[in-house]
Design a protein around this motif. Structure first.
Motif, PDB file in Angstrom:
ATOM      1  N   ILE A  45       0.851  -1.191   0.000  1.00  0.00           N
ATOM      2  CA  ILE A  45       0.000   0.000   0.000  1.00  0.00           C
ATOM      3  C   ILE A  45       0.881   1.234   0.000  1.00  0.00           C
ATOM      4  O   ILE A  45       0.620   2.204  -0.710  1.00  0.00           O
ATOM      5  CB  ILE A  45      -0.937   0.006   1.228  1.00  0.00           C
ATOM      6  CG1 ILE A  45      -1.921  -1.157   1.123  1.00  0.00           C
ATOM      7  CG2 ILE A  45      -1.679   1.318   1.360  1.00  0.00           C
ATOM      8  CD1 ILE A  45      -2.713  -1.399   2.375  1.00  0.00           C
ATOM      9  N   LEU A  46       1.950   1.206   0.793  1.00  0.00           N
ATOM     10  CA  LEU A  46       2.870   2.340   0.855  1.00  0.00           C
ATOM     11  C   LEU A  46       3.538   2.591  -0.489  1.00  0.00           C
ATOM     12  O   LEU A  46       3.887   3.709  -0.821  1.00  0.00           O
ATOM     13  CB  LEU A  46       3.933   2.108   1.925  1.00  0.00           C
ATOM     14  CG  LEU A  46       3.419   1.980   3.351  1.00  0.00           C
ATOM     15  CD1 LEU A  46       4.579   1.692   4.294  1.00  0.00           C
ATOM     16  CD2 LEU A  46       2.689   3.220   3.784  1.00  0.00           C
ATOM     17  N   GLU A  95     -14.532   0.799   5.713  1.00  0.00           N
ATOM     18  CA  GLU A  95     -13.825   1.510   4.633  1.00  0.00           C
ATOM     19  C   GLU A  95     -13.306   2.880   5.074  1.00  0.00           C
ATOM     20  O   GLU A  95     -12.197   3.267   4.715  1.00  0.00           O
ATOM     21  CB  GLU A  95     -14.749   1.674   3.418  1.00  0.00           C
ATOM     22  CG  GLU A  95     -15.015   0.387   2.672  1.00  0.00           C
ATOM     23  CD  GLU A  95     -13.769  -0.183   2.027  1.00  0.00           C
ATOM     24  OE1 GLU A  95     -12.907   0.593   1.565  1.00  0.00           O
ATOM     25  OE2 GLU A  95     -13.652  -1.414   1.993  1.00  0.00           O
ATOM     26  N   VAL A  96     -14.098   3.614   5.847  1.00  0.00           N
ATOM     27  CA  VAL A  96     -13.706   4.965   6.253  1.00  0.00           C
ATOM     28  C   VAL A  96     -12.508   4.913   7.207  1.00  0.00           C
ATOM     29  O   VAL A  96     -11.502   5.605   6.986  1.00  0.00           O
ATOM     30  CB  VAL A  96     -14.900   5.698   6.915  1.00  0.00           C
ATOM     31  CG1 VAL A  96     -14.473   7.064   7.444  1.00  0.00           C
ATOM     32  CG2 VAL A  96     -16.048   5.842   5.931  1.00  0.00           C
ATOM     33  N   THR A  97     -12.634   4.102   8.250  1.00  0.00           N
ATOM     34  CA  THR A  97     -11.528   4.036   9.212  1.00  0.00           C
ATOM     35  C   THR A  97     -10.283   3.416   8.590  1.00  0.00           C
ATOM     36  O   THR A  97      -9.165   3.807   8.924  1.00  0.00           O
ATOM     37  CB  THR A  97     -11.925   3.229  10.470  1.00  0.00           C
ATOM     38  OG1 THR A  97     -12.362   1.924  10.081  1.00  0.00           O
ATOM     39  CG2 THR A  97     -13.011   3.937  11.248  1.00  0.00           C
ATOM     40  N   ARG A  98     -10.476   2.504   7.670  1.00  0.00           N
ATOM     41  CA  ARG A  98      -9.326   1.891   7.000  1.00  0.00           C
ATOM     42  C   ARG A  98      -8.596   2.912   6.128  1.00  0.00           C
ATOM     43  O   ARG A  98      -7.366   2.965   6.109  1.00  0.00           O
ATOM     44  CB  ARG A  98      -9.789   0.713   6.148  1.00  0.00           C
ATOM     45  CG  ARG A  98      -8.651   0.029   5.452  1.00  0.00           C
ATOM     46  CD  ARG A  98      -9.131  -1.175   4.723  1.00  0.00           C
ATOM     47  NE  ARG A  98      -8.088  -1.714   3.901  1.00  0.00           N
ATOM     48  CZ  ARG A  98      -8.280  -2.524   2.899  1.00  0.00           C
ATOM     49  NH1 ARG A  98      -9.487  -2.920   2.584  1.00  0.00           N
ATOM     50  NH2 ARG A  98      -7.271  -2.968   2.193  1.00  0.00           N
ATOM     51  N   TYR A 101      -6.660   5.130   8.382  1.00  0.00           N
ATOM     52  CA  TYR A 101      -5.505   4.399   8.909  1.00  0.00           C
ATOM     53  C   TYR A 101      -4.411   4.271   7.847  1.00  0.00           C
ATOM     54  O   TYR A 101      -3.230   4.489   8.131  1.00  0.00           O
ATOM     55  CB  TYR A 101      -5.934   3.017   9.415  1.00  0.00           C
ATOM     56  CG  TYR A 101      -4.786   2.177   9.897  1.00  0.00           C
ATOM     57  CD1 TYR A 101      -4.091   2.503  11.052  1.00  0.00           C
ATOM     58  CD2 TYR A 101      -4.364   1.061   9.179  1.00  0.00           C
ATOM     59  CE1 TYR A 101      -3.029   1.748  11.493  1.00  0.00           C
ATOM     60  CE2 TYR A 101      -3.299   0.293   9.613  1.00  0.00           C
ATOM     61  CZ  TYR A 101      -2.642   0.640  10.768  1.00  0.00           C
ATOM     62  OH  TYR A 101      -1.578  -0.105  11.187  1.00  0.00           O
ATOM     63  N   ASP A 102      -4.792   3.946   6.618  1.00  0.00           N
ATOM     64  CA  ASP A 102      -3.815   3.827   5.533  1.00  0.00           C
ATOM     65  C   ASP A 102      -3.109   5.153   5.277  1.00  0.00           C
ATOM     66  O   ASP A 102      -1.898   5.199   5.033  1.00  0.00           O
ATOM     67  CB  ASP A 102      -4.484   3.325   4.255  1.00  0.00           C
ATOM     68  CG  ASP A 102      -4.862   1.855   4.329  1.00  0.00           C
ATOM     69  OD1 ASP A 102      -4.372   1.156   5.239  1.00  0.00           O
ATOM     70  OD2 ASP A 102      -5.646   1.407   3.465  1.00  0.00           O
ATOM     71  N   GLU A 103      -3.873   6.257   5.321  1.00  0.00           N
ATOM     72  CA  GLU A 103      -3.267   7.573   5.136  1.00  0.00           C
ATOM     73  C   GLU A 103      -2.290   7.877   6.273  1.00  0.00           C
ATOM     74  O   GLU A 103      -1.217   8.425   6.044  1.00  0.00           O
ATOM     75  CB  GLU A 103      -4.351   8.652   5.068  1.00  0.00           C
ATOM     76  CG  GLU A 103      -5.155   8.620   3.787  1.00  0.00           C
ATOM     77  CD  GLU A 103      -6.330   9.577   3.801  1.00  0.00           C
ATOM     78  OE1 GLU A 103      -6.478  10.359   4.774  1.00  0.00           O
ATOM     79  OE2 GLU A 103      -7.113   9.545   2.837  1.00  0.00           O
ATOM     80  N   LYS A 104      -2.682   7.502   7.486  1.00  0.00           N
ATOM     81  CA  LYS A 104      -1.820   7.737   8.652  1.00  0.00           C
ATOM     82  C   LYS A 104      -0.498   6.989   8.513  1.00  0.00           C
ATOM     83  O   LYS A 104       0.574   7.571   8.710  1.00  0.00           O
ATOM     84  CB  LYS A 104      -2.551   7.298   9.927  1.00  0.00           C
ATOM     85  CG  LYS A 104      -1.726   7.430  11.174  1.00  0.00           C
ATOM     86  CD  LYS A 104      -2.477   6.851  12.363  1.00  0.00           C
ATOM     87  CE  LYS A 104      -1.537   6.660  13.534  1.00  0.00           C
ATOM     88  NZ  LYS A 104      -2.119   5.875  14.605  1.00  0.00           N
ATOM     89  N   GLU A 108       3.326   8.501   8.114  1.00  0.00           N
ATOM     90  CA  GLU A 108       4.404   8.110   9.024  1.00  0.00           C
ATOM     91  C   GLU A 108       5.584   7.533   8.253  1.00  0.00           C
ATOM     92  O   GLU A 108       6.740   7.821   8.569  1.00  0.00           O
ATOM     93  CB  GLU A 108       3.894   7.097  10.047  1.00  0.00           C
ATOM     94  CG  GLU A 108       2.950   7.683  11.075  1.00  0.00           C
ATOM     95  CD  GLU A 108       2.318   6.631  11.970  1.00  0.00           C
ATOM     96  OE1 GLU A 108       2.549   5.415  11.748  1.00  0.00           O
ATOM     97  OE2 GLU A 108       1.591   7.011  12.899  1.00  0.00           O
ATOM     98  N   ALA A 109       5.301   6.737   7.253  1.00  0.00           N
ATOM     99  CA  ALA A 109       6.374   6.150   6.444  1.00  0.00           C
ATOM    100  C   ALA A 109       7.117   7.243   5.671  1.00  0.00           C
ATOM    101  O   ALA A 109       8.348   7.190   5.539  1.00  0.00           O
ATOM    102  CB  ALA A 109       5.809   5.115   5.485  1.00  0.00           C
ATOM    103  N   GLU A 110       6.385   8.227   5.173  1.00  0.00           N
ATOM    104  CA  GLU A 110       7.017   9.335   4.446  1.00  0.00           C
ATOM    105  C   GLU A 110       7.935  10.130   5.364  1.00  0.00           C
ATOM    106  O   GLU A 110       9.048  10.490   4.986  1.00  0.00           O
ATOM    107  CB  GLU A 110       5.943  10.246   3.844  1.00  0.00           C
ATOM    108  CG  GLU A 110       6.485  11.372   3.002  1.00  0.00           C
ATOM    109  CD  GLU A 110       7.229  10.889   1.773  1.00  0.00           C
ATOM    110  OE1 GLU A 110       8.196  11.571   1.370  1.00  0.00           O
ATOM    111  OE2 GLU A 110       6.860   9.840   1.210  1.00  0.00           O
TER     112      GLU A 110
END
Length: 157
Positions: A45-46, A95-98, A101-104, A108-110
């Motif tokens: 995903i990242l 879907e919304v919380t996921r 979470y994916d954006e978060k 963080e990875a960035e």
């Protein structure tokens, strides 16, 4: 209970304990994909890949639920781990919380990548400054004999 059964039971209890410990650590760090055993998939995903589908999340949840369920798992913390597993599954199945979470985790990875790049740039600058000093010292040593070396090289060719 004979010796082999006792040994097998102890081995199962250690395996259950390791699983529960891994799950509790991942949950404490809010690594919901890792809680479900999908840690390798969220890396894609990242990288901008399509991601994990709902059916994969459900399959991973059912698989982990069987392993962590307090009736099956011999560890004392199995009930707590099971609740945290349900929480992670609910976050990833919505879907919304996921998406949040994916954006978060992407942000963080960035940030981690930017910090690593900054460290690499600083390290490169240190190496370059030290190599410049070494180059100047080498040039000072070789300069007096550079003309004879060039003549010798031309004669050998």
């Amino acid at each position: 209970m004979n010796k082999d059964e006792t040994k097998k039971s102890q081995k199962q209890k250690r395996a259950d304990s390791r699983l529960v410990t891994r799950l509790l650590k991942a949950s404490k760090r809010e690594q919901h994909y890792k809680v479900l055993g999908l840690q390798r998939m969220w890396r894609y995903i990242l990288l901008g890949a399509r991601g994990v589908e709902q059916k994969d999340i459900k399959k991973a949840y059912y698989r982990m639920a069987k392993l962590v369920h307090p009736d099956k798992n011999l560890d004392n913390r199995a009930e707590e781990a099971f609740i945290l597993l349900e929480n992670s599954a609910s976050i990833l199945l919505n879907e919304v919380t996921r998406r949040e979470y994916d954006e978060k985790i992407s942000k963080e990875a960035e940030i981690r990548r930017e910090i690593q790049v900054e460290k690499l740039i600083k390290f490169t600058e240190i190496i370059l400054s030290r190599s410049r000093g070494l180059t100047s010292i080498t040039f000072r040593i070789i300069k007096p004999i550079s003309v004879p070396l060039i003549i010798l090289g031309a004669l050998l060719i």
